[in-house]
Design an enzyme around this catalytic site. Sequence first.
Site, PDB file in Angstrom:
ATOM      1  N   TYR A 113       0.883  -1.402  -0.395  1.00 24.41           N
ATOM      2  CA  TYR A 113       0.220   0.004  -0.012  1.00 24.41           C
ATOM      3  C   TYR A 113       1.027   0.554   0.455  1.00 24.41           C
ATOM      4  CZ  TYR A 113      -3.538   3.282   2.064  1.00 24.41           C
ATOM      5  OH  TYR A 113      -4.175   4.396   2.147  1.00 24.41           O
ATOM      6  N   ASP A 158      -1.777  -1.390  -3.819  1.00 22.11           N
ATOM      7  CA  ASP A 158      -2.706  -0.199  -4.158  1.00 22.11           C
ATOM      8  C   ASP A 158      -1.454   0.754  -3.833  1.00 22.11           C
ATOM      9  OD1 ASP A 158      -3.257   2.451  -4.510  1.00 22.11           O
ATOM     10  OD2 ASP A 158      -5.095   2.325  -2.434  1.00 22.11           O
ATOM     11  N   HIS A 262     -12.031   1.959  -4.329  1.00 22.69           N
ATOM     12  CA  HIS A 262     -11.514   0.891  -5.166  1.00 22.69           C
ATOM     13  C   HIS A 262     -12.574   0.010  -5.716  1.00 22.69           C
ATOM     14  CE1 HIS A 262      -7.166   3.082  -4.266  1.00 22.69           C
ATOM     15  NE2 HIS A 262      -7.475   3.297  -3.826  1.00 22.69           N
TER      16      HIS A 262
END
Length: 271
Positions: A113, A158, A262
């Site tokens: 992330y 992500d 997302h």
Amino acid sequence: MKLVVTSWNVNSIRMRLDHVTRFLTDQRPDVLCLQETKCPDDRFPSAAFKALGYHHMAINGQKGYHGVAVLSRLPFTSTNVMGFCDKNDSRHIAVTLGTGAKAAAGVTIHNFYVPAGGDIPDPALNPRFAHKLAFLDELMQWQDRAKPTASPSILLGDLNIAPYEADVWNHKALLNVVSHTPIETARLEEFRQTSGFVDAIRQLRPIPEKVFTWWSYRSPDWAAADKGRRLDHVWVAPALASSVTDSSISRETRGWERPSDHVPVSITLDL
């Protein structure tokens, strides 16, 4: 053996537990990697996932912010957590699949992330953007040291950067918007190319096809406007590239009640 691996920034695992269990029930990926779980390890809702057959979990969480986790129907032989920029902010976890995973045994999955970077694309004015660039620099140092693609591996998560023109709804309009600025896209692409990872989604959906995985909450009608960005990625080591047979972007989840901004991104490998 077919191995399905999914990445999803859920923007709070406890707030969207029903969404994740719905997705797992419907899609049944072998491995689900989550980001932005926003949950300390001892509060992670493990029982709900075990009830669905996801008995193997690796969690790196914290209260209220960030957090990553791996849910798997396949066993692990090891797990690993890395820290970046002298911060203990739960932005990475890795697992290596075990012998019970049959043909997938030995595959390492890195779940990242990357910092979002705030709104101002100037590291001198915005400490959050400076942190993001420093994180990318440390990723380069990690790949120099660890050589992650020397063995079968997957890097996903992500990454908070849309690297190509076809990864955003309007390239020119977003050149000065964090996530698509030239300094970010160049650093991410340098990291990918230097490390040797193959962009599995783009391998199957080559440019100029538009591919989005994120739509802003600020858009009153996200589906009609379709002003998306591809912030979520799945990369594979060269040894796995020819095994990638399918990919999917589960856009429908963005339309669920109180969704994450997302959506899940999945690849299928035929091992």
